[in-house]
Motif scaffolding. Sequence first.
Motif, short mmCIF file in Angstrom:
data_model
loop_
_atom_site.label_atom_id
_atom_site.label_comp_id
_atom_site.label_asym_id
_atom_site.label_seq_id
_atom_site.Cartn_x
_atom_site.Cartn_y
_atom_site.Cartn_z
N PRO A 1 60.52 84.84 3.01
CA PRO A 1 61.01 86.09 3.60
C PRO A 1 60.31 87.33 3.04
CG PRO A 1 62.85 84.68 3.03
CD PRO A 1 61.61 84.05 2.47
N LEU A 2 60.09 87.37 1.73
CA LEU A 2 59.41 88.53 1.15
C LEU A 2 57.96 88.60 1.60
CD1 LEU A 2 60.68 88.98 -2.51
CD2 LEU A 2 60.88 90.54 -0.60
N ARG A 3 57.30 87.47 1.70
CA ARG A 3 55.92 87.44 2.17
C ARG A 3 55.86 87.94 3.61
NH1 ARG A 3 53.88 81.81 2.40
NH2 ARG A 3 54.90 81.78 0.40
N ASN A 4 56.83 87.52 4.40
CA ASN A 4 56.90 87.95 5.79
C ASN A 4 57.16 89.46 5.87
OD1 ASN A 4 56.76 87.49 8.48
ND2 ASN A 4 58.82 86.68 8.69
N ILE A 5 58.05 89.96 5.04
CA ILE A 5 58.34 91.41 5.00
C ILE A 5 57.09 92.18 4.60
CG2 ILE A 5 59.63 93.18 3.74
CD1 ILE A 5 61.99 91.23 3.72
N PHE A 6 56.36 91.66 3.63
CA PHE A 6 55.13 92.31 3.18
C PHE A 6 54.12 92.40 4.33
CE2 PHE A 6 50.92 92.20 1.15
CZ PHE A 6 51.03 93.31 0.32
N HIS A 7 53.94 91.33 5.07
CA HIS A 7 52.99 91.33 6.19
C HIS A 7 53.45 92.27 7.30
CE1 HIS A 7 51.36 87.13 4.94
NE2 HIS A 7 50.84 88.11 4.24
N ILE A 8 54.74 92.25 7.60
CA ILE A 8 55.26 93.15 8.64
C ILE A 8 55.07 94.60 8.22
CG2 ILE A 8 57.41 93.92 9.75
CD1 ILE A 8 58.26 90.94 9.76
N TRP A 9 55.28 94.89 6.94
CA TRP A 9 55.08 96.24 6.42
C TRP A 9 53.63 96.69 6.62
CZ3 TRP A 9 52.86 97.49 1.30
CH2 TRP A 9 52.94 98.84 1.00
N LEU A 10 52.67 95.84 6.28
CA LEU A 10 51.26 96.21 6.43
C LEU A 10 50.89 96.40 7.90
CD1 LEU A 10 49.49 93.95 3.79
CD2 LEU A 10 49.97 96.39 3.64
N ILE A 11 51.35 95.51 8.75
CA ILE A 11 51.03 95.63 10.18
C ILE A 11 51.66 96.89 10.77
CG2 ILE A 11 51.46 94.57 12.45
CD1 ILE A 11 51.13 91.83 10.99
N THR A 12 52.89 97.19 10.38
CA THR A 12 53.56 98.40 10.86
C THR A 12 52.84 99.65 10.38
OG1 THR A 12 55.64 97.19 10.82
CG2 THR A 12 55.78 99.58 11.04
N LEU A 13 52.34 99.63 9.15
CA LEU A 13 51.56 100.77 8.65
C LEU A 13 50.30 100.98 9.48
CD1 LEU A 13 51.77 100.50 4.76
CD2 LEU A 13 52.46 102.43 6.18
#
Length: 191
Positions: A49-61
């Motif tokens: 879940p944290l890895r997924n959140i990290f990736h979503i954060w970068l893509i959203t940025l």
Amino acid sequence: MRSRHPRQNRFCAIRYRRAGRPIPRTAALPATIELAPPDVWYQASLDFPLRNIFHIWLITLILLISSIIIVGGLTRLTDSGLSITEWELLKGIFPPTNTNSWIEYFESYKQIPQFKILNSKMTLEEFKYIFLWEYAHRLLARFIGLFFLIPFLFFLFVGILKKKAIVDLGKIFILILIQGFVGWYMVVSGL
């Protein structure tokens, strides 16, 4: 003559065959091309879940930065860039809500050279249009800054980022600060 390396570069193989030399091992391509291993920026033992959140954060940025480029370009094309003549970090979060505050902003806009040279016949309704473009641009810029900083500090606090990620993301944060400084300078100088 058939090569022993099935994943070789075709053109390199032709060159070596014409010269009558064996194809060196360096002419072979890797089985997969990987830009960066997935655990370069965060700990390999990171939960999904944290890895997924990290990736979503970068893509959203990336999407937010793309959107601010578009909004910034439209702000520039509509000559809205200096319609808000003051740099109000906290007070500027909310737009004017009544006629008196709109008139105050419009009167301060009338004092800058952009109004005198380009928009001397502008009405209050036309000013509201360009004001809202600049307001949207500034609001989006504030949101991007916070959207970067808060998760970055969270990832630092949790300790999931590797040193390389901290350095790279720190550089991105410095670029965000520089962009904010340039925006402030544009408003103060009247460029």
